[in-house]
Design a protein around this motif. Sequence first.
Motif, short mmCIF file in Angstrom:
data_model
loop_
_atom_site.label_atom_id
_atom_site.label_comp_id
_atom_site.label_asym_id
_atom_site.label_seq_id
_atom_site.Cartn_x
_atom_site.Cartn_y
_atom_site.Cartn_z
N ILE A 35 0.77 -1.23 -0.03
CA ILE A 35 -0.12 0.13 -0.14
C ILE A 35 0.91 1.11 -0.10
O ILE A 35 0.28 2.21 0.65
CB ILE A 35 -0.93 -0.05 1.14
N LYS A 36 1.92 1.18 -0.62
CA LYS A 36 2.84 2.31 -1.14
C LYS A 36 2.18 3.31 -1.78
O LYS A 36 0.99 3.05 -2.50
CB LYS A 36 4.02 1.79 -1.68
N ALA A 37 2.70 4.52 -2.00
CA ALA A 37 2.36 5.57 -2.63
C ALA A 37 0.56 5.80 -2.17
O ALA A 37 -0.31 5.88 -3.35
CB ALA A 37 2.63 5.41 -4.16
N ALA A 39 -1.41 3.82 -1.14
CA ALA A 39 -2.16 2.80 -1.79
C ALA A 39 -2.58 2.87 -3.12
O ALA A 39 -3.63 2.63 -3.69
CB ALA A 39 -3.63 2.48 -0.73
N TYR A 40 -1.55 2.95 -3.81
CA TYR A 40 -1.43 3.21 -5.43
C TYR A 40 -2.62 4.42 -5.64
O TYR A 40 -3.33 4.07 -6.71
CB TYR A 40 -1.89 1.98 -5.87
N GLY A 41 -2.73 5.60 -4.89
CA GLY A 41 -3.76 6.60 -5.22
C GLY A 41 -5.08 6.31 -4.62
O GLY A 41 -6.02 7.16 -4.68
N ASN A 199 5.25 -10.81 -6.77
CA ASN A 199 4.55 -9.61 -7.02
C ASN A 199 3.04 -10.09 -7.52
O ASN A 199 2.88 -11.36 -7.81
CB ASN A 199 5.17 -8.67 -7.63
N SER A 200 2.26 -9.28 -7.82
CA SER A 200 0.87 -9.55 -8.75
C SER A 200 1.24 -10.49 -9.67
O SER A 200 0.76 -11.44 -9.74
CB SER A 200 0.18 -8.15 -8.92
N ALA A 201 1.96 -9.92 -10.64
CA ALA A 201 2.27 -10.76 -11.88
C ALA A 201 2.85 -12.08 -11.63
O ALA A 201 2.47 -13.32 -12.28
CB ALA A 201 3.27 -9.91 -12.91
C1 LIG Z 1 5.70 -2.39 -5.70
C2 LIG Z 1 6.23 -3.63 -5.25
C3 LIG Z 1 5.48 -4.69 -5.30
C4 LIG Z 1 4.13 -4.73 -5.66
O1 LIG Z 1 3.91 -4.97 -7.14
P1 LIG Z 1 2.84 -5.08 -7.86
O2 LIG Z 1 3.33 -5.37 -9.35
O3 LIG Z 1 1.77 -3.92 -7.78
O4 LIG Z 1 2.25 -6.31 -7.40
C5 LIG Z 1 6.12 -5.96 -4.92
N1 LIG Z 1 7.39 -5.87 -4.46
C6 LIG Z 1 8.17 -4.57 -4.33
C7 LIG Z 1 9.58 -4.83 -3.91
C8 LIG Z 1 7.75 -3.54 -5.00
O5 LIG Z 1 8.50 -2.80 -4.87
#
Ligand SMILES: *Cc1c(COP(=O)(O)O)cnc(C)c1O
Length: 358
Positions: A35-37, A39-41, A199-201
């Motif tokens: 939930i950085k930035a 929470a993506y806005g 990550n999500s992908a």
């Molecule tokens: C932003 C970030 C994520 C989240 O990536 P998404 O593509 O949004 O799922 C995961 N890990 C790190 C280190 C990030 O900086």
Amino acid sequence: MTHYRDTYACIRLDYIQDNVETLYQKVHKPFMAIIKANAYGHGYQQVANVLKDNPHISMFGVATLKEAIDLRNIGIQQDILVLGAIPIEDLDLVIRYDITLSLFSKDYMDEIQRLYHHHQPVKVHIKIDTGMNRIGIKSKKEFEDILSHCQNSIFQVDGVFTHFATADDPLQKEAYHRQIEMFYDVIGNHTFRYIHCQNSAAMMYHHDERSNLGRIGIAMYGIDPSGEECDELKQVMSLYTRVAMIKKVKKGERIGYGHTYTALEDEYIATLPIGYADGLIRANQGRQVYIAGHYYPIVGRICMDQMMVKVDENVHLHDRVEIFGEHISLARMAKELSTIPYEIVCLVSERVERIYQK
Ligand SMILES: *Cc1c(COP(=O)(O)O)cnc(C)c1O
């Protein structure tokens, strides 16, 4: 409730929960909610508040120490990992707010050790760089070196992680596999409370049984990380405004700064109270918005606070205008702007009121 202006982002918090569940059904492991930035806005307070009671969310991830402290200040009790580098001078705050650091180099470790004067340990996750070439250590030797220094020291190693550069790209699967192999090679036989790389992908397009925590970011907000349309996820944010004025202009009249658009015939021009200071960047000129069942082109330059759209008799004063949402997906908008949906939602500025739906 006072709204001040007819421009707002609608945030479906129930969709966030649905998207978390969808991802969970794929990977069956707990998540670190990213939930950085803000929470993506989407607004970190509301997003954190619905996620803190979600059984699939074990911890939170943010980009900066300020973001981590903000979460503590609204009562978040779970572990909070700062994914980026924290200035060493702020170590006191890290301890006071019980924040977890990314430990990404031996130099950084040494600097922390030199400045440290507390009793509590510093909680860290060690960051391994397996191919992003951003922060992180790049070899097994460095990893072993750091680990041995962590023993009987001020550091409490709660986790180890890496980040993929190409998990969203079907044409770059090999690079993904090289990264994940290197990750487990560097970790070797060591065990950690949290081992995380997805990550999500990576969760959506790849399988990995060896990590025990997924870092859920963009997919939680209902956006496919590939930038393609996606039926599985529900887009959480929609952006709306309302028609503030409609005027009839004569053929040949010009619109907006620089007079970049000339009416081709007698036309109806609607003014909308949204502009680039709201995050709707000027590159949107020429794209379309959706009003009362039809698409209409943005004409003339987008101003800081307003913009103009060429409409017809179907459009009325105060009609709701969709900038993106049900009829204009973020995937489509991002393609038209040659960017990614991440950028569009992050740019929706603070001035835009967020209206939350549970
Ligand atoms: C932003 C970030 C994520 C989240 O990536 P998404 O593509 O949004 O799922 C995961 N890990 C790190 C280190 C990030 O900086």
